[in-house]
Design a protein around this motif. Structure first.
Motif, mmCIF file in Angstrom:
data_model
loop_
_atom_site.group_PDB
_atom_site.id
_atom_site.type_symbol
_atom_site.label_atom_id
_atom_site.label_comp_id
_atom_site.label_asym_id
_atom_site.label_seq_id
_atom_site.Cartn_x
_atom_site.Cartn_y
_atom_site.Cartn_z
ATOM 1 N N LEU A 103 42.705 24.907 32.506
ATOM 2 C CA LEU A 103 43.615 26.045 32.657
ATOM 3 C C LEU A 103 43.611 26.853 31.376
ATOM 4 O O LEU A 103 43.849 26.313 30.290
ATOM 5 N N LEU A 104 43.316 28.134 31.494
ATOM 6 C CA LEU A 104 43.489 29.034 30.354
ATOM 7 C C LEU A 104 44.977 29.320 30.225
ATOM 8 O O LEU A 104 45.544 30.064 31.032
ATOM 9 N N ASN A 105 45.619 28.713 29.226
ATOM 10 C CA ASN A 105 47.070 28.933 29.091
ATOM 11 C C ASN A 105 47.388 30.268 28.440
ATOM 12 O O ASN A 105 48.486 30.783 28.554
ATOM 13 N N GLY A 106 46.417 30.866 27.753
ATOM 14 C CA GLY A 106 46.560 32.229 27.269
ATOM 15 C C GLY A 106 47.336 32.368 25.984
ATOM 16 O O GLY A 106 47.541 31.407 25.241
ATOM 17 N N CYS A 107 47.787 33.594 25.704
ATOM 18 C CA CYS A 107 48.454 33.883 24.430
ATOM 19 C C CYS A 107 49.809 34.546 24.671
ATOM 20 O O CYS A 107 50.845 33.884 24.613
ATOM 21 N N ALA A 108 49.840 35.825 24.977
ATOM 22 C CA ALA A 108 51.114 36.534 25.177
ATOM 23 C C ALA A 108 51.934 35.896 26.290
ATOM 24 O O ALA A 108 53.163 35.824 26.211
ATOM 25 N N GLN A 109 51.254 35.395 27.322
ATOM 26 C CA GLN A 109 51.966 34.793 28.444
ATOM 27 C C GLN A 109 52.754 33.563 28.017
ATOM 28 O O GLN A 109 53.846 33.307 28.527
ATOM 29 N N VAL A 124 40.428 27.765 35.467
ATOM 30 C CA VAL A 124 41.436 28.525 36.215
ATOM 31 C C VAL A 124 42.173 29.486 35.291
ATOM 32 O O VAL A 124 42.633 29.094 34.218
ATOM 33 N N VAL A 125 42.276 30.723 35.736
ATOM 34 C CA VAL A 125 42.976 31.759 34.980
ATOM 35 C C VAL A 125 44.057 32.351 35.878
ATOM 36 O O VAL A 125 43.781 32.726 37.022
ATOM 37 N N ASN A 126 45.291 32.410 35.388
ATOM 38 C CA ASN A 126 46.387 32.957 36.200
ATOM 39 C C ASN A 126 46.893 34.292 35.654
ATOM 40 O O ASN A 126 47.951 34.765 36.068
ATOM 41 N N ALA A 127 46.152 34.888 34.732
ATOM 42 C CA ALA A 127 46.415 36.258 34.272
ATOM 43 C C ALA A 127 45.143 37.047 34.550
ATOM 44 O O ALA A 127 44.108 36.809 33.916
ATOM 45 N N SER A 128 45.199 37.949 35.511
ATOM 46 C CA SER A 128 43.964 38.548 36.015
ATOM 47 C C SER A 128 43.213 39.354 34.967
ATOM 48 O O SER A 128 41.975 39.442 35.013
ATOM 49 N N ALA A 178 34.548 30.342 35.880
ATOM 50 C CA ALA A 178 35.865 30.987 35.843
ATOM 51 C C ALA A 178 36.332 31.369 37.239
ATOM 52 O O ALA A 178 35.568 31.927 38.046
ATOM 53 N N ARG A 179 37.605 31.060 37.538
ATOM 54 C CA ARG A 179 38.197 31.371 38.833
ATOM 55 C C ARG A 179 39.627 31.864 38.643
ATOM 56 O O ARG A 179 40.398 31.287 37.866
ATOM 57 N N ASP A 180 39.993 32.900 39.350
ATOM 58 C CA ASP A 180 41.408 33.239 39.425
ATOM 59 C C ASP A 180 42.096 32.127 40.192
ATOM 60 O O ASP A 180 41.501 31.489 41.083
ATOM 61 N N VAL A 181 43.355 31.876 39.884
ATOM 62 C CA VAL A 181 44.067 30.780 40.537
ATOM 63 C C VAL A 181 44.093 30.953 42.060
ATOM 64 O O VAL A 181 44.050 29.969 42.812
#
Length: 434
Positions: free
Chosen positions: A186-192, A260-264, A294-297
């Motif tokens: 899971l890409l947990n990201g930064c700003a999110q 999995v990426v949940n920020a498009s 890479a996949r969108d959730v």
């Protein structure tokens, strides 16, 4: 489009790629019908076709960017609606990204602009620093109306309270419930992770509940999209390399079936890593492998048999983020998932038009962004939904600032409908149907 680049210029792979994209354009102008900025201003230079002419003239003549070119490229949202519309498959995203990098290197902006852009590129991708900035913002908020427009926009969009760091965002493995069907990072990201920790928490619950093992990899973080769209290529590539290395270690040790990426917006960037590093001998193969995984959730959820829950049948206005529908060409999967979970998914009029968020756009081009938000909110409210769902945090923050209708991530609704907690924004007073 006819081009006249010198042979010396074409020896640069980036220029050669730009020239190939320019030659694909046939001047048809179909892109003007769906370009948000052109719809607002009516200025040809605020359309993809007009910007293509500006980029061509700048690159072909091997000259530094000027204020006029920078102005109109800056006003581009990179929503990529033009790429969906274009009958000639002009890859505008790669062209405008190259133009932004060229502008960043060759054009000297006013001091205030340089400082703001540098601050955004430094602060937003670093959650710990971003949280401190959010805490400081609440002390400045009372004087926001008296500040310059851009600073006012920054404070207006900042949440009144920022959530504490979530345990879900530290490196670890979340085992699948029951038989394991797949293993994903899971890409947990930064700003999110600084603005809305509920999204990653809901994603982990949803996936593990349906037999997916989820790993948050050591060393992964910002995808690089925020600095990339500011033209700061060195910074964006440094973030991307860290992710590529982190996920490659997971692939080579325990294996991964997907990322999995949940920020498009992030997903569009990660899926482009292969192109970004095409000329880098040390990273080209690894980057291409990461992009392929890479996949969108919503793409992962499509392959899962969702468990029935007890969420009420709410009317959900689905906001299709530009980076999802235009950047990744994902349109039906989120809607289908919401309907499988028992929600009534409503189509939003003018769903192809950007809400005005676009990364840092609503901070740097606030007047244009505000007009686009007002248009988006009017279209959303016209279908009288109980709740708005979106697959990108930037869109969620932008739309929330213009409506009292609760705006949540699609995975929060799917998690709730399959046994997870009700999204915190869905209070009894905010819902008619709950």
């Amino acid at each position: 489009m006819q081009t006249h680049f010198s042979l010396a210029a074409l020896a640069d792979p980036d220029i050669a790629q730009a020239e190939k994209i320019l030659r694909a354009c046939v001047h048809c102008g179909f892109c003007t019908a769906t370009c948000p900025t052109y719809l607002i201003t009516g200025d040809e230079l605020d359309s993809p076709r007009g910007r293509i002419y500006l980029i061509k003239e700048m690159l072909e003549n091997e000259r530094p960017a000027d204020a006029r070119t920078a102005h109109h490229i800056d006003r581009c949202l990179s929503c990529l609606s033009c790429m969906t519309t274009c009958p000639s498959s002009v890859h505008y995203m790669h062209l405008v990204d190259h133009a932004r990098a060229h502008i960043e290197k060759s054009f000297r902006r006013p001091v205030a602009d340089r400082m703001l852009r540098a601050a955004l590129a430094f602060v937003l991708p670093r959650p710990a620093i971003f949280r401190r900035a959010l805490r400081a913002a609440k002390y400045v908020a009372p004087v926001a109306p008296f500040l310059p427009t851009r600073l006012h926009a920054l404070l207006t969009l900042a949440p009144k309270t920022a959530p504490p760091p979530s345990d879900v965002d530290r490196p670890q493995v979340f085992p699948a419930k029951g038989a394991r069907k797949m293993r994903v990072a899971l890409l947990n990201g930064c700003a999110q992770t600084a603005l809305d920790t509920h999204i990653n928490e809901a994603t982990v619950r949803l996936l593990t509940r349906h037999g997916v093992e989820v790993v948050v990899a050591q060393g992964a973080g910002c995808c690089g999209a925020l600095p990339h769209h500011l033209g700061k290529v060195d910074q964006s590539h440094a973030f991307a390399r860290r992710n590529i290395d982190a996920w490659t270690r997971e692939i080579e040790t325990s294996g991964l079936d997907g990322i999995v990426v949940n920020a498009s917006g992030c997903g569009t960037s990660v899926k482009d890593y292969g192109f970004m590093f095409r000329g880098d001998a040390a990273f080209a193969e690894k980057a291409a492998r990461i992009s392929d995984l890479a996949r969108d959730v919503s793409e992962v959820v499509e392959g899962l048999e969702l468990q029935a829950g007890e969420a009420p049948r709410l009317k959900v206005a689905y906001h299709s983020a530009c980076s999802l529908q235009h950047g990744q060409k994902i349109t039906r999967q989120p809607i289908a998932a919401l309907e499988r979970a028992g929600f009534e998914a409503l189509a939003v009029p003018e769903g192809h038009i950007c809400c005005g968020s676009a990364g840092t756009y609503n901070l740097l081009q606030s007047e244009m962004a505000d007009e686009l938000r007002a248009r988006k909110v009017a279209n959303i409210e016209s279908v009288s939904p109980d709740v708005v769902a979106a697959g990108n945090l930037g869109c969620m923050v932008q739309i929330r600032a213009g409506t009292a209708i609760p705006v949540v991530h699609t995975v929060e609704l799917l998690d709730w409908a399959t046994g997870g907690p009700k999204p915190q924004l869905l209070t009894p007073s905010s819902l008619r149907g709950a």
